[in-house]
Design an enzyme around this catalytic site. Structure first.
Site, PDB file in Angstrom:
ATOM      1  N   SER A 229       1.071 -47.922 -14.343  1.00  0.00           N
ATOM      2  CA  SER A 229       1.738 -46.467 -14.195  1.00  0.00           C
ATOM      3  C   SER A 229       2.774 -46.564 -13.183  1.00  0.00           C
ATOM      4  O   SER A 229       3.786 -45.800 -13.497  1.00  0.00           O
ATOM      5  CB  SER A 229       0.659 -45.467 -13.699  1.00  0.00           C
TER       6      SER A 229
ATOM      7  N   LYS B 142      -3.626 -39.215  -1.815  1.00  0.00           N
ATOM      8  CA  LYS B 142      -2.532 -40.152  -2.818  1.00  0.00           C
ATOM      9  C   LYS B 142      -1.378 -39.176  -3.539  1.00  0.00           C
ATOM     10  O   LYS B 142      -1.915 -38.166  -4.236  1.00  0.00           O
ATOM     11  CB  LYS B 142      -3.181 -40.993  -3.885  1.00  0.00           C
TER      12      LYS B 142
ATOM     13  N   ARG C 279      -6.139 -57.005 -15.117  1.00  0.00           N
ATOM     14  CA  ARG C 279      -4.635 -57.610 -15.163  1.00  0.00           C
ATOM     15  C   ARG C 279      -4.686 -58.758 -14.563  1.00  0.00           C
ATOM     16  O   ARG C 279      -5.444 -59.705 -14.706  1.00  0.00           O
ATOM     17  CB  ARG C 279      -3.613 -56.679 -14.819  1.00  0.00           C
TER      18      ARG C 279
ATOM     19  N   HIS D  77      -3.870 -48.584 -20.496  1.00  0.00           N
ATOM     20  CA  HIS D  77      -5.199 -47.974 -20.510  1.00  0.00           C
ATOM     21  C   HIS D  77      -5.835 -47.508 -21.684  1.00  0.00           C
ATOM     22  O   HIS D  77      -6.876 -47.941 -21.910  1.00  0.00           O
ATOM     23  CB  HIS D  77      -4.852 -46.372 -19.667  1.00  0.00           C
TER      24      HIS D  77
HETATM   25  P1  ADP Z   1      -6.405 -47.035  -9.972  1.00  0.00           P
HETATM   26  O1  ADP Z   1      -5.654 -45.945  -9.153  1.00  0.00           O
HETATM   27  O2  ADP Z   1      -8.299 -46.703 -10.086  1.00  0.00           O
HETATM   28  O3  ADP Z   1      -6.075 -48.458 -10.075  1.00  0.00           O
HETATM   29  P2  ADP Z   1      -5.128 -46.762 -12.712  1.00  0.00           P
HETATM   30  O4  ADP Z   1      -4.894 -45.571 -13.381  1.00  0.00           O
HETATM   31  O5  ADP Z   1      -3.881 -47.373 -12.024  1.00  0.00           O
HETATM   32  O6  ADP Z   1      -6.115 -46.304 -11.432  1.00  0.00           O
HETATM   33  O7  ADP Z   1      -6.120 -47.790 -13.257  1.00  0.00           O
HETATM   34  C1  ADP Z   1      -7.312 -47.532 -13.998  1.00  0.00           C
HETATM   35  C2  ADP Z   1      -7.650 -48.684 -14.621  1.00  0.00           C
HETATM   36  O8  ADP Z   1      -6.990 -49.043 -15.626  1.00  0.00           O
HETATM   37  C3  ADP Z   1      -8.147 -49.779 -13.607  1.00  0.00           C
HETATM   38  O9  ADP Z   1      -9.094 -50.471 -13.830  1.00  0.00           O
HETATM   39  C4  ADP Z   1      -6.731 -50.727 -13.851  1.00  0.00           C
HETATM   40  O10 ADP Z   1      -6.980 -52.038 -13.515  1.00  0.00           O
HETATM   41  C5  ADP Z   1      -6.709 -50.479 -15.356  1.00  0.00           C
HETATM   42  N1  ADP Z   1      -5.359 -50.644 -15.929  1.00  0.00           N
HETATM   43  C6  ADP Z   1      -4.371 -50.187 -15.419  1.00  0.00           C
HETATM   44  N2  ADP Z   1      -3.231 -50.615 -16.233  1.00  0.00           N
HETATM   45  C7  ADP Z   1      -3.655 -51.611 -17.159  1.00  0.00           C
HETATM   46  C8  ADP Z   1      -3.145 -52.337 -18.307  1.00  0.00           C
HETATM   47  N3  ADP Z   1      -1.941 -52.370 -18.491  1.00  0.00           N
HETATM   48  N4  ADP Z   1      -3.974 -53.178 -18.776  1.00  0.00           N
HETATM   49  C9  ADP Z   1      -5.418 -53.139 -18.584  1.00  0.00           C
HETATM   50  N5  ADP Z   1      -6.028 -52.445 -17.623  1.00  0.00           N
HETATM   51  C10 ADP Z   1      -5.000 -51.562 -16.943  1.00  0.00           C
END
Ligand code: ADP
Length: 164
Positions: free
Chosen positions: A131, A41, A93, A17
């Site tokens: 995450s 969730k 990703r 992130h």
């Molecule tokens: P959501 O539940 O909306 O997917 P996340 O917190 O998992 O929320 O992800 C928020 C954003 O960050 C999404 O666009 C996700 O693709 C991006 N993201 C999460 N992990 C990574 C990573 N390792 N590299 C790049 N982008 C990421």
């Protein structure tokens, strides 16, 4: 001033992130990191805990008040309007993200054609970081300290111990 909203669960924020945020800072004047308040969730951290970790982690990045942390519920495009943002920022990703992200981007465009979704490709160092995977590995005793910002590492351990 170009403002983007970077929405997500951030449960917890990872270096994946923060790398998207650092790249986003090159394209936008201000990014609002918006934690989705989703009662359906189950999360490991409360919204307030997630916000605190994002604040601590982004403070270390040195962009000052160009990065703002907030929470939202309801329609994302409505929230963007409130924030004066014309862009939704998302990280991309692997192929697995693609279909879901395409659906959401199209739905949001349908709901408000003035708000554009912009994707930044994941840094290859964090391409496999999510995450969920970080939480799973940490629960099993794996060392994930290099995959999350410093302020998250200790809190993750503490949370896992408290849940044992
Ligand atoms: P959501 O539940 O909306 O997917 P996340 O917190 O998992 O929320 O992800 C928020 C954003 O960050 C999404 O666009 C996700 O693709 C991006 N993201 C999460 N992990 C990574 C990573 N390792 N590299 C790049 N982008 C990421």
């Amino acid at each position: 001033m170009r403002t983007a909203v970077y929405p997500g669960s951030f449960d917890p924020i990872t270096k994946g992130h923060t790398s998207i945020l650092a790249s986003g800072m090159k394209a936008f004047d201000r990014i609002v990191v918006a934690v989705l308040h989703n009662p359906r969730k189950t999360a490991m951290f409360t919204v307030d805990e997630r916000i605190e970790m994002i604040r601590e982690s982004t403070a270390e990045m040195g962009f000052g008040d160009r990065i703002v942390v907030d929470q939202f519920d309801g329609l994302l495009v409505e929230y963007c309007k409130q924030q004066g943002a014309e862009v939704i920022l998302r990280g991309l990703r692997a192929v697995a993200d693609f279909e879901y992200e395409l659906q959401m981007a199209n739905m949001n465009r349908h709901l408000n054609p003035d708000v554009e979704t912009v994707f930044i490709m994941a840094d290859d160092a964090y391409f496999y970081v999510s995450s969920n995977l970080v939480k799973e590995a940490a629960k099993l005793g794996g060392d994930v300290s290099e995959l999350v910002p410093g302020p998250v590492s200790d809190r993750l351990q503490a949370k896992i111990e408290a849940q044992r």
